[in-house]
Enzyme design. Structure first.
Site, mmCIF file in Angstrom:
data_model
loop_
_atom_site.group_PDB
_atom_site.id
_atom_site.type_symbol
_atom_site.label_atom_id
_atom_site.label_comp_id
_atom_site.label_asym_id
_atom_site.label_seq_id
_atom_site.Cartn_x
_atom_site.Cartn_y
_atom_site.Cartn_z
ATOM 1 N N ILE A 264 0.855 -1.316 0.555
ATOM 2 C CA ILE A 264 -0.232 0.067 -0.209
ATOM 3 C C ILE A 264 0.706 1.102 0.117
ATOM 4 O O ILE A 264 0.237 2.462 -0.295
ATOM 5 C CB ILE A 264 -1.057 -0.262 1.115
ATOM 6 C CG1 ILE A 264 -2.682 0.861 1.430
ATOM 7 C CG2 ILE A 264 -0.264 -0.030 2.124
ATOM 8 C CD1 ILE A 264 -2.676 0.933 -0.097
ATOM 9 N N ALA A 265 2.186 1.545 0.890
ATOM 10 C CA ALA A 265 2.988 2.273 0.741
ATOM 11 C C ALA A 265 3.244 2.436 -1.049
ATOM 12 O O ALA A 265 3.287 3.883 -1.267
ATOM 13 C CB ALA A 265 4.166 2.804 1.433
ATOM 14 N N HIS B 201 -0.531 1.378 13.929
ATOM 15 C CA HIS B 201 -0.669 2.945 13.669
ATOM 16 C C HIS B 201 -0.281 3.630 14.351
ATOM 17 O O HIS B 201 -0.443 4.943 14.731
ATOM 18 C CB HIS B 201 -2.228 2.587 12.890
ATOM 19 C CG HIS B 201 -2.628 2.208 11.472
ATOM 20 N ND1 HIS B 201 -3.779 1.583 10.679
ATOM 21 C CD2 HIS B 201 -1.528 1.597 10.962
ATOM 22 C CE1 HIS B 201 -3.381 1.975 10.014
ATOM 23 N NE2 HIS B 201 -1.947 1.257 9.547
ATOM 24 N N LYS C 157 -6.408 3.061 6.593
ATOM 25 C CA LYS C 157 -6.959 2.590 7.882
ATOM 26 C C LYS C 157 -7.183 0.925 7.832
ATOM 27 O O LYS C 157 -6.479 0.464 7.370
ATOM 28 C CB LYS C 157 -8.213 2.660 6.514
ATOM 29 C CG LYS C 157 -8.554 2.019 5.926
ATOM 30 C CD LYS C 157 -9.670 2.325 4.596
ATOM 31 C CE LYS C 157 -8.242 3.272 3.456
ATOM 32 N NZ LYS C 157 -6.834 2.685 2.745
ATOM 33 N N ARG D 261 -0.548 -12.010 8.223
ATOM 34 C CA ARG D 261 -1.685 -11.036 8.705
ATOM 35 C C ARG D 261 -2.851 -11.438 8.738
ATOM 36 O O ARG D 261 -3.444 -10.748 10.335
ATOM 37 C CB ARG D 261 -0.695 -9.761 8.420
ATOM 38 C CG ARG D 261 -0.961 -8.345 8.977
ATOM 39 C CD ARG D 261 -0.919 -7.104 8.153
ATOM 40 N NE ARG D 261 -1.215 -7.285 6.706
ATOM 41 C CZ ARG D 261 -3.398 -6.795 6.673
ATOM 42 N NH1 ARG D 261 -3.423 -6.233 7.827
ATOM 43 N NH2 ARG D 261 -3.359 -6.579 5.902
ATOM 44 N N ASP E 119 -9.848 -5.234 8.530
ATOM 45 C CA ASP E 119 -8.727 -5.032 6.737
ATOM 46 C C ASP E 119 -10.220 -5.069 5.737
ATOM 47 O O ASP E 119 -10.139 -3.796 5.304
ATOM 48 C CB ASP E 119 -8.503 -6.113 6.066
ATOM 49 C CG ASP E 119 -6.629 -6.288 7.042
ATOM 50 O OD1 ASP E 119 -6.444 -5.373 5.965
ATOM 51 O OD2 ASP E 119 -6.705 -6.746 8.057
ATOM 52 N N TYR F 290 -17.277 -11.753 -3.233
ATOM 53 C CA TYR F 290 -17.957 -10.314 -2.888
ATOM 54 C C TYR F 290 -18.047 -10.008 -4.683
ATOM 55 O O TYR F 290 -16.731 -9.731 -5.028
ATOM 56 C CB TYR F 290 -18.308 -9.915 -1.966
ATOM 57 C CG TYR F 290 -18.752 -10.214 -0.923
ATOM 58 C CD1 TYR F 290 -19.640 -10.830 -1.005
ATOM 59 C CD2 TYR F 290 -18.878 -10.098 0.018
ATOM 60 C CE1 TYR F 290 -20.629 -12.305 0.040
ATOM 61 C CE2 TYR F 290 -18.799 -10.711 1.289
ATOM 62 C CZ TYR F 290 -19.502 -11.238 1.280
ATOM 63 O OH TYR F 290 -20.210 -12.622 2.523
#
Length: 331
Positions: free
Chosen positions: A18-19, A82, A100, A168, A181, A237
């Protein structure tokens, strides 16, 4: 940070997927400049810096916090870190955009918000869905009465995760499970449209490790509206969402959290499709641009992603976990 004659200088904390996606988008944001990256090891930080052309790489969080040429830090650590990472940066005088879910629980989130407000430092949860132009247009239509009185919100986010017990996603010590998540998106979507619920019900299937792999949530809101939400690490989904009113409905057919289009159905009318440009890249640049805008304006929080809203979402997530029996070490 209100001056418009120099870029807003960013530090990146963590070097995971994500970074990398955020940094790639950030490099294209006007008024932003990436000046430093930090990881727990210098080689990881250096490799990330070389990949994106970042001038300075640090092998500790403290070095990034002490860098005087960093205005704002993007915290992209696993969510169990976080709180500590964000607190360190706020106490060093940095503005922070934190991934998030905001924190592991409400208690941690409240501490961060109190710190930011006491020190008058900018803090924002990286809820890119809230700054997405499609989602913002949906909110405007709903508030404008396009579908009458809102009666229900539906939202689902799920995919079959690899059955890896070392992942994780399945580790209680890492804050694992579908809810934090993935479920943070449906819950945040419901909050955006209907506010914090008055009643919360939930049921889940738990793994042998004690985290949720499949969770369904019903939120009861003021006025009788309901939110029907689900998240899953075992079912695929379409990441769909919809808002149902007394005179119509709005459907986001796929990937609602970074949607590019939606369909408005008014009772008795022809379906109307709306398509909006979310900009280049992954769409993460939108949240970076909002941070730049806020810092230029001298704001300490974003009106689009307010801190009180992030706290309300954390309260709902905590309540859901209490109902399904998911507890993390140290809580």
């Amino acid at each position: 940070m209100t001056s418009s004659d120099r870029p807003i200088r960013w530090g990146i904390l963590a070097t995971g997927g994500i970074a990398a996606a955020f940094t790639e988008d950030l490099l294209a944001v006007p008024g932003a400049e990436v000046t430093a990256v930090a990881s727990r090891t210098e080689p990881a930080a250096r490799a990330f810096a070389d990949r994106f052309g970042i001038p300075r790489a640090y092998g500790s969080w403290a070095e990034l916090a002490a860098d005087p040429e960093v205005d704002v830090v993007y915290v992209a650590t696993p969510h169990t870190a976080h709180h500590d990472a964000t607190a360190l940066m706020l106490e060093a005088g940095k503005a922070v955009l934190c991934e998030k879910p905001f924190t592991l629980n409400t208690r941690q989130a409240e501490r961060l918000v109190a710190t930011a407000r006491a020190r008058q430092r900018f803090l924002m949860e990286a809820m890119w869905m809230y700054v997405n132009p499609v989602v913002r247009q949906v909110v405007e239509l709903v508030k404008g009465g396009a579908i009458g009185e809102v009666r229900a919100v539906h939202a689902d986010f799920g995919f079959p995760a690899p059955p890896d017990p070392t992942s994780r996603l399945l580790d209680p010590a890492a804050g694992g499970g579908a809810l934090l998540d993935l479920g943070v998106y449906p819950v945040s979507f419901a909050h955006l449209l209907l506010g914090e619920p008055e009643r919360i019900e939930a049921v889940a299937t738990l793994t042998p490790e004690g985290v949720d792999e499949h969770t369904a949530v019903v939120l009861g809101h003021a006025g009788g509206a309901l939110s029907l939400l689900s998240c899953s690490l075992v079912a695929g989904y379409g990441q769909r969402a919809s808002v149902h009113g007394s005179t119509g409905r709005i459907e986001l057919p796929t990937d609602f959290f970074h949607a590019t289009s939606f369909v408005l159905h008014r009772d008795g009318g022809t379906a109307e499709r709306f398509t909006l440009d979310r900009g280049p890249g992954h769409g993460l640049g939108l949240e970076a641009a909002e941070v730049v805008r806020c810092l230029r304006a001298g704001l300490t929080e974003s009106p689009l992603v307010p801190l009180d809203g992030s706290l309300a979402v954390m309260r709902t997530l905590d309540a859901v976990r209490a109902r399904i029996g998911v507890h993390y070490p140290g809580e």
